[in-house]
Design a protein around this motif. Sequence first.
Motif, PDB file in Angstrom:
ATOM      1  N   UNK A 199       0.829  -1.207   0.000  1.00 42.29           N
ATOM      2  CA  UNK A 199       0.000   0.000   0.000  1.00 42.29           C
ATOM      3  C   UNK A 199       0.866   1.261   0.000  1.00 42.29           C
ATOM      4  N   UNK A 200       0.380   2.283  -0.678  1.00 44.15           N
ATOM      5  CA  UNK A 200       1.059   3.570  -0.728  1.00 44.15           C
ATOM      6  C   UNK A 200       0.281   4.513   0.188  1.00 44.15           C
ATOM      7  N   UNK A 201       0.982   5.095   1.151  1.00 42.29           N
ATOM      8  CA  UNK A 201       0.341   5.908   2.175  1.00 42.29           C
ATOM      9  C   UNK A 201       0.998   7.278   2.210  1.00 42.29           C
ATOM     10  N   UNK A 202       0.170   8.302   2.325  1.00 39.17           N
ATOM     11  CA  UNK A 202       0.687   9.650   2.527  1.00 39.17           C
ATOM     12  C   UNK A 202      -0.105  10.294   3.656  1.00 39.17           C
ATOM     13  N   UNK A 203       0.626  10.818   4.623  1.00 40.87           N
ATOM     14  CA  UNK A 203       0.022  11.439   5.808  1.00 40.87           C
ATOM     15  C   UNK A 203      -1.030  10.517   6.435  1.00 40.87           C
ATOM     16  N   UNK A 204      -0.654   9.259   6.646  1.00 42.69           N
ATOM     17  CA  UNK A 204      -1.516   8.225   7.243  1.00 42.69           C
ATOM     18  C   UNK A 204      -2.787   7.941   6.462  1.00 42.69           C
ATOM     19  N   UNK A 205      -2.824   8.327   5.192  1.00 37.35           N
ATOM     20  CA  UNK A 205      -3.997   8.073   4.360  1.00 37.35           C
ATOM     21  C   UNK A 205      -3.591   7.224   3.162  1.00 37.35           C
ATOM     22  N   UNK A 206      -4.374   6.188   2.900  1.00 40.99           N
ATOM     23  CA  UNK A 206      -4.119   5.285   1.788  1.00 40.99           C
ATOM     24  C   UNK A 206      -4.362   6.014   0.473  1.00 40.99           C
ATOM     25  N   UNK A 207      -3.361   6.003  -0.417  1.00 44.94           N
ATOM     26  CA  UNK A 207      -3.520   6.714  -1.694  1.00 44.94           C
ATOM     27  C   UNK A 207      -3.234   5.834  -2.901  1.00 44.94           C
ATOM     28  N   UNK A 208      -3.000   4.543  -2.693  1.00 48.70           N
ATOM     29  CA  UNK A 208      -2.767   3.631  -3.800  1.00 48.70           C
ATOM     30  C   UNK A 208      -2.197   2.324  -3.313  1.00 48.70           C
ATOM     31  N   UNK A 209      -2.016   1.410  -4.244  1.00 46.84           N
ATOM     32  CA  UNK A 209      -1.357   0.143  -3.947  1.00 46.84           C
ATOM     33  C   UNK A 209      -0.558  -0.254  -5.182  1.00 46.84           C
ATOM     34  N   UNK A 210       0.642  -0.760  -4.949  1.00 43.04           N
ATOM     35  CA  UNK A 210       1.472  -1.206  -6.071  1.00 43.04           C
ATOM     36  C   UNK A 210       1.844  -2.659  -5.848  1.00 43.04           C
ATOM     37  N   UNK A 211       2.108  -3.341  -6.957  1.00 44.90           N
ATOM     38  CA  UNK A 211       2.535  -4.729  -6.881  1.00 44.90           C
ATOM     39  C   UNK A 211       3.974  -4.825  -7.368  1.00 44.90           C
ATOM     40  N   UNK A 212       4.607  -5.931  -7.049  1.00 48.75           N
ATOM     41  CA  UNK A 212       5.974  -6.129  -7.507  1.00 48.75           C
ATOM     42  C   UNK A 212       5.996  -6.176  -9.035  1.00 48.75           C
TER      43      UNK A 212
END
Length: 174
Positions: free
Chosen positions: A137-150
């Motif tokens: 998961x991609x988080x900015x300022x404790x807020x989820x903003x995306x998800x990336x996979x390998x």
Amino acid sequence: MAPASYQASTRGDKADKTTYSQTTSSNLSSSKTPVSKLLEGKGDAVFSIRPNDTIDHVVGLLKEKHIGALVVTDQNGMLKGILSERDIVRQLADQADGIMDQSVEALMTSDVVTCTPSDPLTDVLKRMTEGRFRHMPVVTENKLCGIITIGDVVNYRLKEVEYEALRMKQMIVG
């Protein structure tokens, strides 16, 4: 014999004495590519579930969306965990009876490794490889903003390498 792409120099070709050699910064520029660049092309859509959802519901979502993991969030959208196909398969191997009725909370990974949009992709790839997980998961300022996979990271890096190879070929050929 000269290659077919060779063109003999003409009188005005030697006027520009500037060379365009590679530098350390140009060679390492791709290693500084941030996660945000990958998300620009991928988008920020994230499918999530709640801790009290059943595994039966999760399996249906994974199949319907053609994805390998779902993030677990509370009612405010705060990240609580992640549940992957691998988590479900491991539980199936240990105890197949009644797994479909279990809650997400029972199987999810609650100590989630995350990244930020500014993290370099090479660092993220290294963490995913060392941690032996495929979704982050991609988080900015404790807020989820995306998800990336390998797979996302590897494909992005392959495109960067292909582009760099093309640029070098163009520099050599002219």
